[in-house]
Design a protein around this motif. Structure first.
Motif, PDB file in Angstrom:
ATOM      1  N   TRP A 116       0.827  -1.210   0.000  1.00 55.28           N
ATOM      2  CA  TRP A 116       0.000   0.000   0.000  1.00 55.28           C
ATOM      3  C   TRP A 116       0.859   1.256   0.000  1.00 55.28           C
ATOM      4  O   TRP A 116       1.946   1.264   0.558  1.00 55.28           O
ATOM      5  N   GLY A 117       0.344   2.333  -0.616  1.00 55.47           N
ATOM      6  CA  GLY A 117       1.010   3.623  -0.581  1.00 55.47           C
ATOM      7  C   GLY A 117       2.417   3.580  -1.137  1.00 55.47           C
ATOM      8  O   GLY A 117       3.323   4.230  -0.613  1.00 55.47           O
ATOM      9  N   SER A 118       2.621   2.802  -2.188  1.00 54.17           N
ATOM     10  CA  SER A 118       3.923   2.628  -2.839  1.00 54.17           C
ATOM     11  C   SER A 118       4.912   1.849  -1.990  1.00 54.17           C
ATOM     12  O   SER A 118       6.100   1.797  -2.317  1.00 54.17           O
ATOM     13  N   ALA A 119       4.459   1.255  -0.881  1.00 59.21           N
ATOM     14  CA  ALA A 119       5.307   0.381  -0.059  1.00 59.21           C
ATOM     15  C   ALA A 119       4.938  -1.066  -0.369  1.00 59.21           C
ATOM     16  O   ALA A 119       3.781  -1.463  -0.185  1.00 59.21           O
ATOM     17  N   PRO A 120       5.877  -1.879  -0.837  1.00 60.55           N
ATOM     18  CA  PRO A 120       5.526  -3.224  -1.311  1.00 60.55           C
ATOM     19  C   PRO A 120       5.189  -4.223  -0.204  1.00 60.55           C
ATOM     20  O   PRO A 120       4.470  -5.194  -0.446  1.00 60.55           O
ATOM     21  N   ASN A 121       5.697  -3.993   1.011  1.00 55.88           N
ATOM     22  CA  ASN A 121       5.503  -4.972   2.079  1.00 55.88           C
ATOM     23  C   ASN A 121       4.636  -4.404   3.202  1.00 55.88           C
ATOM     24  O   ASN A 121       4.305  -3.220   3.217  1.00 55.88           O
ATOM     25  N   ASP A 122       4.293  -5.267   4.152  1.00 56.16           N
ATOM     26  CA  ASP A 122       3.426  -4.813   5.228  1.00 56.16           C
ATOM     27  C   ASP A 122       4.232  -4.037   6.266  1.00 56.16           C
ATOM     28  O   ASP A 122       5.459  -4.103   6.312  1.00 56.16           O
ATOM     29  N   GLY A 123       3.519  -3.282   7.107  1.00 57.84           N
ATOM     30  CA  GLY A 123       4.193  -2.503   8.116  1.00 57.84           C
ATOM     31  C   GLY A 123       3.223  -1.775   9.026  1.00 57.84           C
ATOM     32  O   GLY A 123       2.002  -1.821   8.833  1.00 57.84           O
ATOM     33  N   ILE A 124       3.780  -1.117  10.025  1.00 58.02           N
ATOM     34  CA  ILE A 124       2.994  -0.373  11.007  1.00 58.02           C
ATOM     35  C   ILE A 124       3.551   1.039  11.124  1.00 58.02           C
ATOM     36  O   ILE A 124       4.758   1.234  11.320  1.00 58.02           O
ATOM     37  N   GLU A 125       2.671   2.010  10.994  1.00 63.56           N
ATOM     38  CA  GLU A 125       2.998   3.429  11.171  1.00 63.56           C
ATOM     39  C   GLU A 125       2.233   3.948  12.377  1.00 63.56           C
ATOM     40  O   GLU A 125       1.102   3.550  12.615  1.00 63.56           O
ATOM     41  N   TYR A 126       2.852   4.850  13.130  1.00 62.66           N
ATOM     42  CA  TYR A 126       2.167   5.472  14.259  1.00 62.66           C
ATOM     43  C   TYR A 126       2.594   6.926  14.335  1.00 62.66           C
ATOM     44  O   TYR A 126       3.664   7.312  13.821  1.00 62.66           O
ATOM     45  N   GLY A 127       1.750   7.757  14.966  1.00 58.46           N
ATOM     46  CA  GLY A 127       2.112   9.170  14.998  1.00 58.46           C
ATOM     47  C   GLY A 127       1.224   9.982  15.914  1.00 58.46           C
ATOM     48  O   GLY A 127       0.236   9.496  16.468  1.00 58.46           O
ATOM     49  N   VAL A 128       1.608  11.240  16.050  1.00 58.46           N
ATOM     50  CA  VAL A 128       0.888  12.170  16.901  1.00 58.46           C
ATOM     51  C   VAL A 128       0.794  13.497  16.161  1.00 58.46           C
ATOM     52  O   VAL A 128       1.662  13.841  15.340  1.00 58.46           O
ATOM     53  N   ALA A 129      -0.281  14.248  16.425  1.00 61.86           N
ATOM     54  CA  ALA A 129      -0.461  15.545  15.780  1.00 61.86           C
ATOM     55  C   ALA A 129      -1.262  16.473  16.672  1.00 61.86           C
ATOM     56  O   ALA A 129      -2.022  16.018  17.543  1.00 61.86           O
ATOM     57  N   VAL A 130      -1.065  17.755  16.468  1.00 63.70           N
ATOM     58  CA  VAL A 130      -1.934  18.769  17.042  1.00 63.70           C
ATOM     59  C   VAL A 130      -2.586  19.495  15.883  1.00 63.70           C
ATOM     60  O   VAL A 130      -1.996  19.619  14.794  1.00 63.70           O
TER      61      VAL A 130
END
Length: 248
Positions: free
Chosen positions: A230-244
């Motif tokens: 997904w999103g031009s990334a060929p393998n699986d993965g985990i993204e995490y983040g924070v925002a204001v």
């Protein structure tokens, strides 16, 4: 990058007057396994501009997101800094007085290395179960993609798309919160699309977001995303983040 940025902003410029506008300033990161499996996964800051409109005819959501604005080298392991532009446009046009909609959605991700654009056309439905709101739909997927290192390209119909968007507002500790889960999947992709970006036939992303309103206009967000092909990334993965963020 100027051409890519103008293309991404066009969706917002052409949109009608919005009922809400917000800006998020945040930072996203990946697990170590995700970075090992996907060469383009870098911890980096981002800024996101979002517009939302709800009217008698239906709803419109549009955003432009800049990842690693300023092209900071430190955010990408000392390599040349790379700005990634992502844009999303979703239109749900209500069908008569039903709970169904004609659905159009376009998502673009682009930087100096890779570009992918996905256009979905189909039908969605809106459902409410108490405070829980669910939007779900299916449609055809038209994709365009290019991977610069190999020169490979694709442009054509590439299988089907499915989405499930759920949102649940609640109050806790004297604050208003909103928990959302957004699933997006592509099914039976075209073989040339798969070969261009190293995808499997099926790919998806699942984004879980907790938004907390500190005031009427100021909020915080925590997100956790699982993706695969997904999103031009060929393998699986985990993204995490924070925002204001700020709504105005």
């Amino acid at each position: 990058m100027k051409k890519q940025l103008v293309t991404a902003l066009a969706a917002l410029v052409m949109a009608p007057a919005m009922s809400a506008t917000s800006v998020d300033l945040g930072y996203k990161a990946y697990t170590s396994d995700t970075k090992s499996d996907n060469g383009g996964a870098y911890d980096q800051p981002f800024v996101k501009l979002t517009h939302f409109n709800k009217a008698d005819w239906g709803t419109l959501l549009a955003y432009v997101k800049l990842e690693n604005p300023g092209e900071v080298k430190d955010a990408q392991h000392g390599k040349d800094g790379k700005l990634t532009v992502k844009s999303l446009l979703i239109v749900d046009k209500q069908i008569a007085d039903t709970s169904y909609n004609f659905w159009g959605q376009n998502f673009l991700v682009s930087n100096r290395t890779v570009m992918e654009d996905n256009l979905y056309l189909g039908v969605t439905t809106n459902r409410k179960y108490g405070a829980l709101f669910i939007n779900a739909g299916v449609g055809l997927n038209y994709s365009a993609a290019h991977f610069d290192p190999t020169g490979a390209s694709f442009d054509g119909i590439s299988g089907y798309a499915a989405v499930i968007n759920a949102r649940y507002p609640f109050s806790a500790m004297g604050l208003k919160h909103s928990l959302s889960v957004n699933y997006e999947g592509q099914i039976d992709r075209d073989e040339d699309h798969m070969n261009t970006l190293g995808y499997d036939s099926y790919g998806h992303q699942i984004i879980t977001t907790l938004k907390t309103s500190m005031t009427d206009s100021f909020y915080t967000k925590l997100h956790l995303t699982h993706f695969d092909s997904w999103g031009s990334a060929p393998n699986d993965g985990i993204e995490y983040g924070v925002a204001v963020g700020f709504t105005f």
